[in-house]
Design a protein around this motif. Sequence first.
Motif, PDB file in Angstrom:
ATOM      1  N   PHE A   9       0.858  -1.181   0.000  1.00 26.51           N
ATOM      2  CA  PHE A   9       0.000   0.000   0.000  1.00 26.51           C
ATOM      3  C   PHE A   9       0.893   1.228   0.000  1.00 26.51           C
ATOM      4  CE2 PHE A   9      -3.629  -2.341   0.417  1.00 26.51           C
ATOM      5  CZ  PHE A   9      -3.829  -2.968   1.630  1.00 26.51           C
ATOM      6  N   GLU A  10       1.303   1.669  -1.156  1.00 24.70           N
ATOM      7  CA  GLU A  10       2.076   2.905  -1.220  1.00 24.70           C
ATOM      8  C   GLU A  10       1.354   3.811  -2.196  1.00 24.70           C
ATOM      9  OE1 GLU A  10       6.666   1.387  -0.740  1.00 24.70           O
ATOM     10  OE2 GLU A  10       5.738   1.349  -2.698  1.00 24.70           O
ATOM     11  N   GLU A  11       1.753   5.079  -2.196  1.00 22.59           N
ATOM     12  CA  GLU A  11       1.093   6.011  -3.114  1.00 22.59           C
ATOM     13  C   GLU A  11       1.198   5.537  -4.551  1.00 22.59           C
ATOM     14  OE1 GLU A  11       1.800  10.059  -0.538  1.00 22.59           O
ATOM     15  OE2 GLU A  11       2.434   9.991  -2.624  1.00 22.59           O
ATOM     16  N   ASP A  12       2.390   5.050  -4.940  1.00 21.99           N
ATOM     17  CA  ASP A  12       2.553   4.634  -6.335  1.00 21.99           C
ATOM     18  C   ASP A  12       2.428   3.128  -6.535  1.00 21.99           C
ATOM     19  OD1 ASP A  12       6.163   5.196  -6.259  1.00 21.99           O
ATOM     20  OD2 ASP A  12       4.827   4.043  -4.985  1.00 21.99           O
ATOM     21  N   LYS A  31       1.271 -13.218   6.914  1.00 24.03           N
ATOM     22  CA  LYS A  31       0.155 -12.612   7.670  1.00 24.03           C
ATOM     23  C   LYS A  31       0.474 -11.157   8.032  1.00 24.03           C
ATOM     24  CE  LYS A  31      -2.774 -12.354  11.383  1.00 24.03           C
ATOM     25  NZ  LYS A  31      -4.136 -12.139  11.389  1.00 24.03           N
ATOM     26  N   TYR A  32       1.699 -10.908   8.487  1.00 27.62           N
ATOM     27  CA  TYR A  32       2.054  -9.551   8.897  1.00 27.62           C
ATOM     28  C   TYR A  32       2.127  -8.635   7.693  1.00 27.62           C
ATOM     29  CZ  TYR A  32       3.805  -5.983  12.023  1.00 27.62           C
ATOM     30  OH  TYR A  32       3.928  -4.835  12.773  1.00 27.62           O
ATOM     31  N   TYR A  35      -0.974  -6.818   6.490  1.00 22.44           N
ATOM     32  CA  TYR A  35      -1.380  -5.566   7.140  1.00 22.44           C
ATOM     33  C   TYR A  35      -1.010  -4.362   6.271  1.00 22.44           C
ATOM     34  CZ  TYR A  35      -2.023  -7.956  11.656  1.00 22.44           C
ATOM     35  OH  TYR A  35      -2.439  -8.769  12.675  1.00 22.44           O
ATOM     36  N   PHE A  36       0.021  -4.513   5.465  1.00 23.16           N
ATOM     37  CA  PHE A  36       0.565  -3.362   4.748  1.00 23.16           C
ATOM     38  C   PHE A  36       0.447  -3.500   3.239  1.00 23.16           C
ATOM     39  CE2 PHE A  36       2.354  -1.855   8.597  1.00 23.16           C
ATOM     40  CZ  PHE A  36       2.786  -2.963   9.286  1.00 23.16           C
ATOM     41  N   PRO A  39      -3.209  -8.502  -1.030  1.00 22.18           N
ATOM     42  CA  PRO A  39      -2.844  -9.823  -1.554  1.00 22.18           C
ATOM     43  C   PRO A  39      -3.166  -9.922  -3.044  1.00 22.18           C
ATOM     44  CG  PRO A  39      -4.769  -9.965  -0.111  1.00 22.18           C
ATOM     45  CD  PRO A  39      -4.317  -8.553  -0.092  1.00 22.18           C
ATOM     46  N   THR A 208       5.922 -14.194  15.120  1.00 26.06           N
ATOM     47  CA  THR A 208       5.375 -12.871  14.775  1.00 26.06           C
ATOM     48  C   THR A 208       6.440 -11.791  14.965  1.00 26.06           C
ATOM     49  OG1 THR A 208       3.193 -13.601  15.459  1.00 26.06           O
ATOM     50  CG2 THR A 208       3.493 -11.243  15.218  1.00 26.06           C
ATOM     51  N   ARG A 212       7.612  -9.252  12.079  1.00 24.25           N
ATOM     52  CA  ARG A 212       7.567  -7.804  12.278  1.00 24.25           C
ATOM     53  C   ARG A 212       8.880  -7.173  11.809  1.00 24.25           C
ATOM     54  NH1 ARG A 212       5.654  -7.900  17.530  1.00 24.25           N
ATOM     55  NH2 ARG A 212       3.481  -7.809  16.986  1.00 24.25           N
ATOM     56  N   ASN A 216       9.202  -4.861   8.460  1.00 25.66           N
ATOM     57  CA  ASN A 216       9.584  -3.455   8.663  1.00 25.66           C
ATOM     58  C   ASN A 216      10.803  -3.084   7.818  1.00 25.66           C
ATOM     59  OD1 ASN A 216       7.514  -2.906  10.381  1.00 25.66           O
ATOM     60  ND2 ASN A 216       8.704  -3.024  12.256  1.00 25.66           N
ATOM     61  N   LEU A 219       9.543  -2.560   4.322  1.00 25.38           N
ATOM     62  CA  LEU A 219       8.808  -1.299   4.185  1.00 25.38           C
ATOM     63  C   LEU A 219       9.765  -0.108   4.157  1.00 25.38           C
ATOM     64  CD1 LEU A 219       5.836  -2.016   6.608  1.00 25.38           C
ATOM     65  CD2 LEU A 219       5.766  -1.983   4.128  1.00 25.38           C
ATOM     66  N   GLN A 220      10.811  -0.207   4.958  1.00 30.58           N
ATOM     67  CA  GLN A 220      11.763   0.894   5.011  1.00 30.58           C
ATOM     68  C   GLN A 220      12.857   0.741   3.959  1.00 30.58           C
ATOM     69  OE1 GLN A 220      13.035   1.443   9.134  1.00 30.58           O
ATOM     70  NE2 GLN A 220      10.959   0.959   9.800  1.00 30.58           N
TER      71      GLN A 220
END
Lengths: 294, 341
Positions: A9-12, A31-32, A35-36, A39, A208, A212, A216, A219-220
């Motif tokens: 889920f990012e802007e682009d 699963k984690y 959240y972001f 699928p 979990t 995480r 993370n 994502l970063q």
Amino acid sequence: MSLDAYKLFEEDSKTICIVIGLGLVGSAISKYLSYFALPLPGNTSNEDTWLNAERLATDIILASDYQANQRIELIWTAGKAGFSADENEMQKEFSFYKSVLELVQSKIGDKLNVSLISSAGGLYENSTFVNDIEDVSPQRPYALYKLKQENFLSQSGINSRIYRVSTAYGLGGKRVGLIRALLQSCISRQPVTIYASRDTLRDYIYNTDIARFVVNNILQNTAGCIHILANGRPVSIQALLSSVGRATGKQAVISFLPDDSNTKNILFHTNLLINQPAKTSLEEGVSLLYRRSL
Amino acid sequence: MSSKNNAYITLSTITPVYSGKDYLESLVDKLLLLRSNLEQQNAPLRLVESIFVDDESVDGSSELLAELEQKYSWLTVITLSRNYGQHAATIAGICHAASDWVVTLDEDLQHEPELIMDLFKYQALKKLDIVYAQPKQAAHGNSWRDKSSRLVKRLIAKFTSTPQILVFNSFRLIRGSIARAAASSSISSTYFDISLSWFSKSYGSIEVDLNDQRFIEHKKSGYGFVKLARHARRLIVSAELDFTLLGLVIGFCAVLGAIGIASVAVFQKFFFPAMVSADGWTSLIVVSTFFAGVTLTLLCIGLEYLHVILLNSLGRPTYFTVDRRGDKQLADWLNSSKAGS
């Protein structure tokens, strides 16, 4: 070989994440990640792809839609062979892994990033107390080939993050680890054989928490690095049995058959674990696992 | 304000379901709206999942939940094998959540999802781990239920030195790690909010509009008298009654008092026998007081040991650690002008 594919889920929305292997760690990561990320259809549960590198590589390339996307994150958690696997089994797994990555890299190129779940327990088996990440001491074929997987990745030119995971536990996957086996024993009264001694120390980390940290970093979009993922609070088998007893209100049916290769303690200096988020304590993790297993 | 590649602060909602068929679709629509709003505002906080715990629902909620779960990937349904009650269902939901923050809310729209951001704003302002919603006016239209609930809570709060009992509410915002720790420590007789209090005293409450529409429209509450009584019993068992210390003090004072009276009586008997009006009466009082005091003292000592065993079985921890490093990012965004726009 099961895989789950997601679009972040990012802007682009130009990043695709693909989890290869949905066992104990892979399912938690998947699963984690949900959240972001959205699928994507790309889930394959076809056992024929195991050791069929071309087929798996094709599935990954299709799921990635690499021409339309800018970053493809591949999270490799797959592995069928366990700690006591022989040379032959590990060689097959390594060849499969290498072939898949080479095929995928040849198509996707620089867009490919790989997160590899490796094994701290295997790589530091002979180390008792690890205070340097480079201080690996693999003994058995399982560990030697895990190191080979890491080295291949490091030398391939692919941007990679390597996670050397201590003893993972949690819900997910077909393989039942020690903690789940003990909980099941409390419920069903099925005996469990432990190939270690009561005072053997291990560092257990909840799946979990692994998920995480891995997610993370994706994502970063952190730079390639080797991480040790452990709880930082090792406990003895006896303490583990007490935690299981408190969580369930019952005692597991157990017998001890200490195996010399399993009785060594493997502990990690906390300096190796800094900058990692707080981990679930064993007491809490065992209780959560028990309740989620019901 | 998060950059697009930073990990978000994650939020899960937990909703026990028993007879919510008339309200579930609206609830999910409102949760979807909250989720969309947070995405559109590019908030560092995201509603990543909503967990509905089917507590052997009685009105066809199961089928509706199955449809909703198919429709929304961020919706998860957990089905309990039988009716276990709201606390157990809440605990089950929390055990399945992996997010940074958890909000528990009821199935019947008594707790509006848009109020969740108010809970977060208060959390950021006061730097709390737990925020309870309190009704601005009686949630059940000033019924006996609200009055009796308040009275019971006041009494228990007084006798257990647990003032937070007064603000307990099923609409709560809880730090994820604390929620999971409390859920994993709870057994069947634990009142979940008491379990929460073992892990954090950093709590607060804000007044919001809470109206039990089901009760107001149909004069039907999810709880009858028996269920409320069971609720109160669970609260009393989980909280720590202060009687034993009071009993110990009274018992000890009674023993000392009896010894004192006996001393005075013996002194009177030997030196001022004329002052003794009725033989035997003083002895009776002294002996009764003495042995009552001893019995009470020993009983309270025994209860103290039982109390320790009970706390151990209820799962009260020796200590717990928490990571609050992520709070500043969310607080900064909530305090900025873009939050809630």
